[in-house]
Scaffold this motif. Sequence first.
Motif, PDB file in Angstrom:
ATOM      1  N   SER A  89      -1.577  -1.029  11.517  1.00  0.00           N
ATOM      2  CA  SER A  89      -0.509  -2.057  12.035  1.00  0.00           C
ATOM      3  C   SER A  89       0.050  -1.503  13.414  1.00  0.00           C
ATOM      4  O   SER A  89       0.237  -2.266  14.338  1.00  0.00           O
ATOM      5  CB  SER A  89       0.627  -2.084  10.981  1.00  0.00           C
ATOM      6  N   LEU A 119       5.401  -9.030   9.169  1.00  0.00           N
ATOM      7  CA  LEU A 119       5.400  -8.627   7.664  1.00  0.00           C
ATOM      8  C   LEU A 119       4.104  -9.547   7.087  1.00  0.00           C
ATOM      9  O   LEU A 119       3.432  -9.259   6.376  1.00  0.00           O
ATOM     10  CB  LEU A 119       6.553  -8.994   6.947  1.00  0.00           C
ATOM     11  N   ALA A 120       4.134 -10.897   7.935  1.00  0.00           N
ATOM     12  CA  ALA A 120       2.986 -11.671   7.081  1.00  0.00           C
ATOM     13  C   ALA A 120       1.553 -10.943   7.663  1.00  0.00           C
ATOM     14  O   ALA A 120       0.610 -11.104   7.029  1.00  0.00           O
ATOM     15  CB  ALA A 120       3.130 -13.295   7.812  1.00  0.00           C
ATOM     16  N   ARG A 164      -3.031  -5.568   5.183  1.00  0.00           N
ATOM     17  CA  ARG A 164      -3.076  -4.685   3.823  1.00  0.00           C
ATOM     18  C   ARG A 164      -4.276  -5.140   2.951  1.00  0.00           C
ATOM     19  O   ARG A 164      -5.081  -4.232   2.348  1.00  0.00           O
ATOM     20  CB  ARG A 164      -1.669  -4.702   3.117  1.00  0.00           C
ATOM     21  N   LEU A 165      -4.455  -6.389   2.935  1.00  0.00           N
ATOM     22  CA  LEU A 165      -5.369  -7.050   2.307  1.00  0.00           C
ATOM     23  C   LEU A 165      -6.922  -6.697   2.505  1.00  0.00           C
ATOM     24  O   LEU A 165      -7.761  -6.216   1.813  1.00  0.00           O
ATOM     25  CB  LEU A 165      -5.409  -8.494   2.108  1.00  0.00           C
ATOM     26  N   GLU A 196       0.793  -7.843   6.179  1.00  0.00           N
ATOM     27  CA  GLU A 196       0.352  -8.229   4.508  1.00  0.00           C
ATOM     28  C   GLU A 196      -1.242  -8.577   4.617  1.00  0.00           C
ATOM     29  O   GLU A 196      -2.080  -8.195   3.703  1.00  0.00           O
ATOM     30  CB  GLU A 196       1.017  -9.071   4.117  1.00  0.00           C
ATOM     31  N   PRO A 231       5.316  -1.079   9.372  1.00  0.00           N
ATOM     32  CA  PRO A 231       6.031  -1.851   8.196  1.00  0.00           C
ATOM     33  C   PRO A 231       7.344  -1.259   7.999  1.00  0.00           C
ATOM     34  O   PRO A 231       8.378  -2.120   7.887  1.00  0.00           O
ATOM     35  CB  PRO A 231       4.987  -1.281   7.198  1.00  0.00           C
ATOM     36  N   GLU A 286      -1.003   3.834   2.265  1.00  0.00           N
ATOM     37  CA  GLU A 286       0.247   3.297   3.170  1.00  0.00           C
ATOM     38  C   GLU A 286       0.183   3.914   4.472  1.00  0.00           C
ATOM     39  O   GLU A 286       0.688   3.221   5.406  1.00  0.00           O
ATOM     40  CB  GLU A 286       1.297   3.874   2.123  1.00  0.00           C
TER      41      GLU A 286
END
Length: 245
Positions: A146, A92-93, A99-100, A96, A154, A139
Amino acid sequence: MAGSGEMTGEKSEHTPELHHQHRDVSGGWLRPAVFGAMDGLVSNFALIAGIAGGKQDPKIVLLAGLAGLAAGAFSMAAGEYISVASQSELALAEIEIERLELARNPVAEQRELAGVFEARGVDPETAAEVARQLSRNPEGALEVHSKEELGVSPGDLPSPLLAAGSSFLSFAVGALLPVLPYLLGASTLWPAAAVAALGLFAAGALVSRVTTRAWWFGGSRQLLFGAAAAAITYGVGALIGTNGL
Protein backbone atom coordinates in the motif's frame (compact mmCIF):
# COMPACT_ATOMS: atom_id res chain seq x y z
CA MET A 1 44.02 9.62 32.51
CA ALA A 2 45.28 8.19 29.25
CA GLY A 3 43.41 5.00 29.92
CA SER A 4 40.32 7.02 30.72
CA GLY A 5 40.65 8.90 27.45
CA GLU A 6 41.09 5.68 25.55
CA MET A 7 38.00 4.23 27.20
CA THR A 8 36.04 7.39 26.38
CA GLY A 9 37.16 7.27 22.79
CA GLU A 10 36.34 3.59 22.54
CA LYS A 11 32.93 4.15 24.07
CA SER A 12 32.08 7.02 21.72
CA GLU A 13 33.23 4.94 18.77
CA HIS A 14 30.86 2.11 19.59
CA THR A 15 28.00 4.13 21.03
CA PRO A 16 24.96 3.94 18.73
CA GLU A 17 24.11 7.14 16.96
CA LEU A 18 21.23 9.12 18.45
CA HIS A 19 18.87 9.83 15.60
CA HIS A 20 16.69 12.91 15.51
CA GLN A 21 12.93 12.65 15.62
CA HIS A 22 10.58 14.03 13.00
CA ARG A 23 7.36 15.87 13.68
CA ASP A 24 4.06 14.29 12.70
CA VAL A 25 3.31 15.33 9.12
CA SER A 26 0.45 12.93 8.40
CA GLY A 27 -1.89 13.27 11.36
CA GLY A 28 -4.42 15.34 9.49
CA TRP A 29 -4.62 18.24 11.96
CA LEU A 30 -2.06 20.83 10.81
CA ARG A 31 -3.51 21.76 7.44
CA PRO A 32 -7.14 22.22 8.62
CA ALA A 33 -5.96 24.04 11.76
CA VAL A 34 -3.79 26.49 9.84
CA PHE A 35 -6.30 26.95 7.06
CA GLY A 36 -9.16 27.34 9.52
CA ALA A 37 -7.42 30.00 11.60
CA MET A 38 -6.33 31.99 8.56
CA ASP A 39 -9.70 31.69 6.87
CA GLY A 40 -11.61 32.61 10.02
CA LEU A 41 -9.52 35.69 10.65
CA VAL A 42 -9.39 36.92 7.06
CA SER A 43 -12.96 36.14 6.05
CA ASN A 44 -14.62 37.45 9.21
CA PHE A 45 -12.53 40.61 9.29
CA ALA A 46 -13.33 41.18 5.62
CA LEU A 47 -17.03 40.64 6.39
CA ILE A 48 -16.91 43.11 9.27
CA ALA A 49 -15.00 45.60 7.13
CA GLY A 50 -17.59 45.36 4.38
CA ILE A 51 -20.47 45.97 6.79
CA ALA A 52 -18.61 48.82 8.50
CA GLY A 53 -17.78 50.31 5.09
CA GLY A 54 -21.48 50.61 4.44
CA LYS A 55 -21.77 52.90 7.48
CA GLN A 56 -23.85 50.42 9.43
CA ASP A 57 -24.58 50.60 13.14
CA PRO A 58 -21.86 48.91 15.28
CA LYS A 59 -24.50 46.50 16.63
CA ILE A 60 -25.18 45.32 13.07
CA VAL A 61 -21.44 44.91 12.49
CA LEU A 62 -21.19 42.85 15.69
CA LEU A 63 -24.17 40.70 14.69
CA ALA A 64 -22.64 40.11 11.26
CA GLY A 65 -19.32 39.13 12.84
CA LEU A 66 -20.90 36.65 15.23
CA ALA A 67 -23.04 35.18 12.46
CA GLY A 68 -19.98 34.86 10.24
CA LEU A 69 -18.10 33.12 13.04
CA ALA A 70 -20.82 30.54 13.66
CA ALA A 71 -21.64 29.88 10.02
CA GLY A 72 -18.00 29.69 8.96
CA ALA A 73 -16.90 27.40 11.79
CA PHE A 74 -19.67 24.87 11.17
CA SER A 75 -19.18 25.07 7.42
CA MET A 76 -15.44 24.52 7.72
CA ALA A 77 -15.89 21.56 10.06
CA ALA A 78 -18.49 19.90 7.83
CA GLY A 79 -16.41 20.45 4.72
CA GLU A 80 -13.25 19.05 6.32
CA TYR A 81 -15.07 16.02 7.69
CA ILE A 82 -16.64 15.14 4.35
CA SER A 83 -13.47 15.71 2.33
CA VAL A 84 -11.16 13.78 4.68
CA ALA A 85 -13.69 10.97 5.15
CA SER A 86 -14.14 10.63 1.38
CA GLN A 87 -10.38 10.57 0.86
CA SER A 88 -9.95 7.91 3.55
CA GLU A 89 -12.78 5.80 2.13
CA LEU A 90 -11.21 5.90 -1.31
CA ALA A 91 -7.84 4.87 0.14
CA LEU A 92 -9.43 2.02 2.11
CA ALA A 93 -11.21 0.77 -1.01
CA GLU A 94 -7.91 0.67 -2.91
CA ILE A 95 -6.18 -1.03 0.03
CA GLU A 96 -8.90 -3.69 0.04
CA ILE A 97 -8.23 -4.34 -3.65
CA GLU A 98 -4.55 -4.80 -2.81
CA ARG A 99 -5.48 -7.17 0.03
CA LEU A 100 -7.47 -9.36 -2.37
CA GLU A 101 -4.61 -9.41 -4.87
CA LEU A 102 -2.21 -10.54 -2.16
CA ALA A 103 -4.57 -13.39 -1.28
CA ARG A 104 -5.25 -14.45 -4.89
CA ASN A 105 -1.82 -13.95 -6.46
CA PRO A 106 0.79 -14.04 -3.68
CA VAL A 107 3.63 -15.10 -5.97
CA ALA A 108 2.97 -12.35 -8.49
CA GLU A 109 2.68 -9.76 -5.72
CA GLN A 110 5.95 -10.95 -4.21
CA ARG A 111 7.68 -10.55 -7.57
CA GLU A 112 6.13 -7.11 -7.93
CA LEU A 113 7.52 -6.09 -4.56
CA ALA A 114 10.96 -7.42 -5.46
CA GLY A 115 10.79 -5.34 -8.63
CA VAL A 116 10.14 -2.24 -6.56
CA PHE A 117 13.27 -2.83 -4.51
CA GLU A 118 15.31 -3.55 -7.62
CA ALA A 119 14.16 -0.26 -9.13
CA ARG A 120 15.58 1.46 -6.05
CA GLY A 121 19.00 -0.02 -6.58
CA VAL A 122 18.86 -3.27 -4.60
CA ASP A 123 20.49 -6.23 -6.36
CA PRO A 124 17.99 -8.86 -7.64
CA GLU A 125 18.95 -11.60 -5.17
CA THR A 126 18.64 -9.35 -2.13
CA ALA A 127 15.43 -7.78 -3.45
CA ALA A 128 13.86 -11.21 -3.95
CA GLU A 129 14.88 -12.31 -0.45
CA VAL A 130 13.54 -9.15 1.20
CA ALA A 131 10.26 -9.49 -0.70
CA ARG A 132 10.02 -13.15 0.34
CA GLN A 133 10.55 -12.37 4.02
CA LEU A 134 8.14 -9.45 3.99
CA SER A 135 5.49 -11.57 2.29
CA ARG A 136 5.47 -14.08 5.15
CA ASN A 137 3.40 -11.60 7.17
CA PRO A 138 0.20 -10.79 5.20
CA GLU A 139 -0.55 -7.57 7.09
CA GLY A 140 3.04 -6.40 6.88
CA ALA A 141 3.11 -7.19 3.17
CA LEU A 142 -0.14 -5.29 2.70
CA GLU A 143 1.32 -2.24 4.44
CA VAL A 144 4.44 -2.29 2.26
CA HIS A 145 2.44 -2.77 -0.96
CA SER A 146 0.00 0.00 0.00
CA LYS A 147 2.82 2.38 0.84
CA GLU A 148 4.71 1.65 -2.35
CA GLU A 149 1.78 1.58 -4.76
CA LEU A 150 -0.76 3.94 -3.17
CA GLY A 151 1.42 6.17 -1.01
CA VAL A 152 -0.62 5.43 2.14
CA SER A 153 -0.57 2.94 5.00
CA PRO A 154 -3.73 1.16 6.26
CA GLY A 155 -3.22 2.33 9.84
CA ASP A 156 -1.96 5.82 9.05
CA LEU A 157 -4.94 7.50 7.40
CA PRO A 158 -6.01 10.99 8.55
CA SER A 159 -8.93 11.17 10.99
CA PRO A 160 -12.05 12.99 9.72
CA LEU A 161 -13.06 13.89 13.28
CA LEU A 162 -9.63 15.29 14.08
CA ALA A 163 -9.62 17.34 10.90
CA ALA A 164 -13.15 18.63 11.52
CA GLY A 165 -12.46 19.49 15.15
CA SER A 166 -9.21 21.26 14.34
CA SER A 167 -10.90 23.22 11.58
CA PHE A 168 -13.87 24.22 13.75
CA LEU A 169 -11.84 25.41 16.71
CA SER A 170 -9.18 27.21 14.70
CA PHE A 171 -11.75 28.99 12.52
CA ALA A 172 -13.72 30.07 15.58
CA VAL A 173 -10.61 31.46 17.28
CA GLY A 174 -9.50 33.28 14.14
CA ALA A 175 -12.96 34.69 13.45
CA LEU A 176 -13.37 35.84 17.06
CA LEU A 177 -10.35 38.17 17.02
CA PRO A 178 -11.84 40.98 14.87
CA VAL A 179 -15.16 40.67 16.74
CA LEU A 180 -13.62 41.15 20.19
CA PRO A 181 -13.33 44.97 20.00
CA TYR A 182 -17.02 45.25 19.15
CA LEU A 183 -17.89 42.89 21.99
CA LEU A 184 -15.93 45.21 24.29
CA GLY A 185 -17.80 48.30 23.10
CA ALA A 186 -15.86 49.57 20.06
CA SER A 187 -17.92 51.70 17.69
CA THR A 188 -15.47 52.02 14.77
CA LEU A 189 -13.55 49.58 12.59
CA TRP A 190 -10.06 50.73 13.63
CA PRO A 191 -9.74 48.70 16.87
CA ALA A 192 -10.91 45.58 15.01
CA ALA A 193 -8.45 46.36 12.21
CA ALA A 194 -5.58 46.66 14.70
CA VAL A 195 -6.45 43.38 16.42
CA ALA A 196 -6.89 41.63 13.08
CA ALA A 197 -3.56 42.95 11.81
CA LEU A 198 -1.74 41.69 14.89
CA GLY A 199 -3.54 38.36 14.63
CA LEU A 200 -2.70 37.98 10.94
CA PHE A 201 0.98 38.73 11.48
CA ALA A 202 1.19 36.48 14.56
CA ALA A 203 -0.57 33.60 12.79
CA GLY A 204 1.71 33.85 9.77
CA ALA A 205 4.79 34.02 12.00
CA LEU A 206 3.58 31.04 14.04
CA VAL A 207 3.07 28.93 10.93
CA SER A 208 6.67 29.67 9.91
CA ARG A 209 7.84 27.71 12.96
CA VAL A 210 6.69 24.46 11.33
CA THR A 211 7.95 25.42 7.86
CA THR A 212 11.24 26.65 6.42
CA ARG A 213 10.12 30.28 6.03
CA ALA A 214 11.41 33.14 8.19
CA TRP A 215 8.93 34.38 10.82
CA TRP A 216 8.87 37.90 9.41
CA PHE A 217 8.17 36.61 5.91
CA GLY A 218 5.28 34.40 7.02
CA GLY A 219 3.79 37.16 9.15
CA SER A 220 4.15 39.86 6.50
CA ARG A 221 2.72 37.67 3.76
CA GLN A 222 -0.36 36.80 5.79
CA LEU A 223 -0.85 40.41 6.84
CA LEU A 224 -0.61 41.58 3.23
CA PHE A 225 -3.21 39.12 1.93
CA GLY A 226 -5.59 39.74 4.82
CA ALA A 227 -5.32 43.52 4.49
CA ALA A 228 -5.95 43.33 0.75
CA ALA A 229 -9.08 41.21 1.24
CA ALA A 230 -10.43 43.56 3.94
CA ALA A 231 -9.66 46.68 1.89
CA ILE A 232 -11.49 45.35 -1.15
CA THR A 233 -14.51 44.30 0.90
CA TYR A 234 -14.54 47.64 2.72
CA GLY A 235 -14.54 49.41 -0.66
CA VAL A 236 -17.45 47.30 -1.88
CA GLY A 237 -19.39 48.00 1.32
CA ALA A 238 -18.69 51.73 1.07
CA LEU A 239 -19.75 51.81 -2.57
CA ILE A 240 -23.00 49.99 -1.90
CA GLY A 241 -23.72 52.08 1.18
CA THR A 242 -23.04 55.31 -0.68
CA ASN A 243 -25.45 54.40 -3.45
CA GLY A 244 -28.10 53.26 -0.99
CA LEU A 245 -28.52 49.80 -2.51
